[in-house]
Design an enzyme around this catalytic site. Structure first.
Site, PDB file in Angstrom:
ATOM      1  N   ASP A 137       0.820  -1.217   0.000  1.00  0.00           N
ATOM      2  CA  ASP A 137       0.000   0.000   0.000  1.00  0.00           C
ATOM      3  C   ASP A 137       0.848   1.257   0.000  1.00  0.00           C
ATOM      4  O   ASP A 137       0.408   2.309  -0.453  1.00  0.00           O
ATOM      5  CB  ASP A 137      -0.955  -0.013   1.196  1.00  0.00           C
ATOM      6  CG  ASP A 137      -2.021  -1.063   0.969  1.00  0.00           C
ATOM      7  OD1 ASP A 137      -1.770  -2.242   1.281  1.00  0.00           O
ATOM      8  OD2 ASP A 137      -3.083  -0.707   0.419  1.00  0.00           O
TER       9      ASP A 137
ATOM     10  N   LYS B 221      -1.265  -5.158   3.967  1.00  0.00           N
ATOM     11  CA  LYS B 221      -2.353  -5.647   4.817  1.00  0.00           C
ATOM     12  C   LYS B 221      -1.856  -6.227   6.141  1.00  0.00           C
ATOM     13  O   LYS B 221      -0.851  -6.925   6.175  1.00  0.00           O
ATOM     14  CB  LYS B 221      -3.142  -6.703   4.027  1.00  0.00           C
ATOM     15  CG  LYS B 221      -4.286  -7.353   4.755  1.00  0.00           C
ATOM     16  CD  LYS B 221      -5.275  -6.371   5.322  1.00  0.00           C
ATOM     17  CE  LYS B 221      -5.859  -5.431   4.292  1.00  0.00           C
ATOM     18  NZ  LYS B 221      -6.619  -4.307   4.896  1.00  0.00           N
TER      19      LYS B 221
HETATM   20  O1  MRU Z   1      -7.709  -2.947   2.782  1.00  0.00           O
HETATM   21  P1  MRU Z   1      -7.387  -3.371   1.371  1.00  0.00           P
HETATM   22  O2  MRU Z   1      -8.120  -4.592   0.953  1.00  0.00           O
HETATM   23  O3  MRU Z   1      -7.531  -2.215   0.405  1.00  0.00           O
HETATM   24  O4  MRU Z   1      -5.841  -3.740   1.442  1.00  0.00           O
HETATM   25  C1  MRU Z   1      -5.220  -4.164   0.257  1.00  0.00           C
HETATM   26  C2  MRU Z   1      -3.825  -4.620   0.420  1.00  0.00           C
HETATM   27  O5  MRU Z   1      -3.261  -4.592   1.489  1.00  0.00           O
HETATM   28  C3  MRU Z   1      -3.112  -5.045  -0.835  1.00  0.00           C
HETATM   29  O6  MRU Z   1      -2.151  -6.019  -0.555  1.00  0.00           O
HETATM   30  C4  MRU Z   1      -2.416  -3.814  -1.460  1.00  0.00           C
HETATM   31  O7  MRU Z   1      -3.304  -2.755  -1.599  1.00  0.00           O
HETATM   32  C5  MRU Z   1      -1.796  -4.133  -2.759  1.00  0.00           C
HETATM   33  S1  MRU Z   1      -2.984  -4.257  -4.039  1.00  0.00           S
HETATM   34  C6  MRU Z   1      -2.198  -4.517  -5.525  1.00  0.00           C
END
Ligand code: MRU
Length: 351
Positions: free
Chosen positions: A241, A252
């Site tokens: 992220d 995550k």
């Molecule tokens: O809370 P989320 O589902 O938006 O979190 C997503 C993640 O942590 C993904 O691993 C990250 O955004 C990479 S997506 C290519």
């Protein structure tokens, strides 16, 4: 994977004057689309994870700015301030994924460069460009990722959360090399952590991989360390992220535990992410804001009434636990080729 090949999924698209999203809350039960016609609808879709995953959020927010301008123009108002207000509203939806802010910054730059005449077309072109760039980036990440996959059949890969087509314009980041390997005939076995509390692994990664014919095994998050310790994983690949300048990487919640267990087991741990996920303004992981979400997401109906929950949505894996960052310009190590860091991205043409 060739430039003309269609992406496995279309989670974020502009259709008939509206932003059309795959409603990820309804998967795996139903592949349903959600039409957003207002800025508030886009903001709500980002907040409630109808659209999620760092790159997908960035693209959705860009179209949200366009919707703000279009709504104002239809009401006979000045679209310029309305677009800026839309960007402000969308920036307040989720704090961690830097792609959101990168996407909004691109739209704001388009606003700065544009004039009232032709503004809507101008914004539309910029949002479309962001989506196109994301699709191209996914294909490049796939190619570079193929180069780091260990030998062996079947190739056993562990991933966490969902960094697949659903989380991007359609190709994914962590899953993109796996789609490419599968298409080239390589036998894969993918382990998907279920990803508490919102089950992105069990619901989304398992859905999109099995839809593509890639064998996938779901495990509870707490089982990943045992799987690694037993030597049942050849490589770990996750998305991101936000990546700080020193390589500390937010992803995550639960990713840090996987990285620690992978190090202990001697298994290579890679992050796959576009350069838009790298934040030149974050020197290290301590400067990455971590979203904390509602307690109810954790407590559900399992915990007794009256107890509290702590629900951080992301954690930060220190750079030292990461073997490499698979990007559209190659597999990198810090210092990264980012604007303002004294290095520039190397061109990397794709057919
Ligand atoms: O809370 P989320 O589902 O938006 O979190 C997503 C993640 O942590 C993904 O691993 C990250 O955004 C990479 S997506 C290519």
């Amino acid at each position: 994977v060739t430039a003309g090949e269609a992406a496995p999924l279309d989670p974020v698209r502009w259709r008939d004057g509206a932003l059309r999203l795959i409603d990820q809350r309804r998967l795996p039960g139903e592949l349903a689309y959600l039409e957003c016609r207002t800025v508030d609808a886009v903001a709500e879709a980002i907040r409630n994870l109808a659209v999620r995953g760092a790159p997908a959020i960035g693209v959705a927010a860009a179209y949200g700015v366009l919707l703000g301008a279009e709504t104002a123009a239809r009401a006979g108002k000045d679209p310029m301030p309305a677009a800026r207000e839309a960007a402000r509203v969308l920036a307040a939806t989720r704090p961690t994924a830097v792609n959101l802010f990168a996407g909004l910054a691109r739209m704001e730059a388009a606003l700065d460069a544009g004039s009232a005449r032709g503004l809507l077309d101008h914004l539309r072109r910029e949002a479309d460009r962001l989506l196109e760039e994301d699709l191209l980036t996914g294909r490049r990440i796939a190619e570079h990722g193929l180069g780091v996959l260990p030998a062996g059949e079947p190739l056993r890969v562990l991933t966490h959360c969902n960094a697949g087509g659903l989380a991007t314009g359609g190709w994914g980041t962590a899953l993109a090399p796996l789609y490419a390997a599968h298409r080239s005939g390589r036998r894969l076995e993918v382990f998907a952590n279920e990803t508490r509390p919102l089950w992105q692994g069990a619901r989304l990664t398992a859905w999109e991989l099995s839809r593509a014919g890639i064998p996938v095994t779901v495990l509870v998050d707490g089982a990943a360390s045992l799987l690694l310790a037993r030597g049942r994983v050849d490589v770990v690949i996750v998305g991101a992220d936000r990546v700080a300048r020193n390589g500390d990487t937010a992803n995550k919640i639960g990713t840090l535990g996987v990285a620690l267990a992978a190090r202990h087991a001697g298994v290579p741990f890679y992050v796959a992410a576009p350069l838009s996920t790298f934040d030149p303004r974050a020197p290290d992981g301590a400067s990455i804001p971590i979203e904390e979400r509602a307690e109810a997401e954790v407590l559900g109906s399992q915990a007794p009434p009256g107890v509290r929950a702590w629900n951080p949505a992301f954690d930060v894996t220190p750079a030292g636990l990461i073997r490499g960052w698979i990007t559209e310009v190659g597999v990198l190590r810090p210092p990264f080729p980012l604007p303002g860091t004294g290095t520039t991205p190397a061109p990397d043409p794709v057919d």
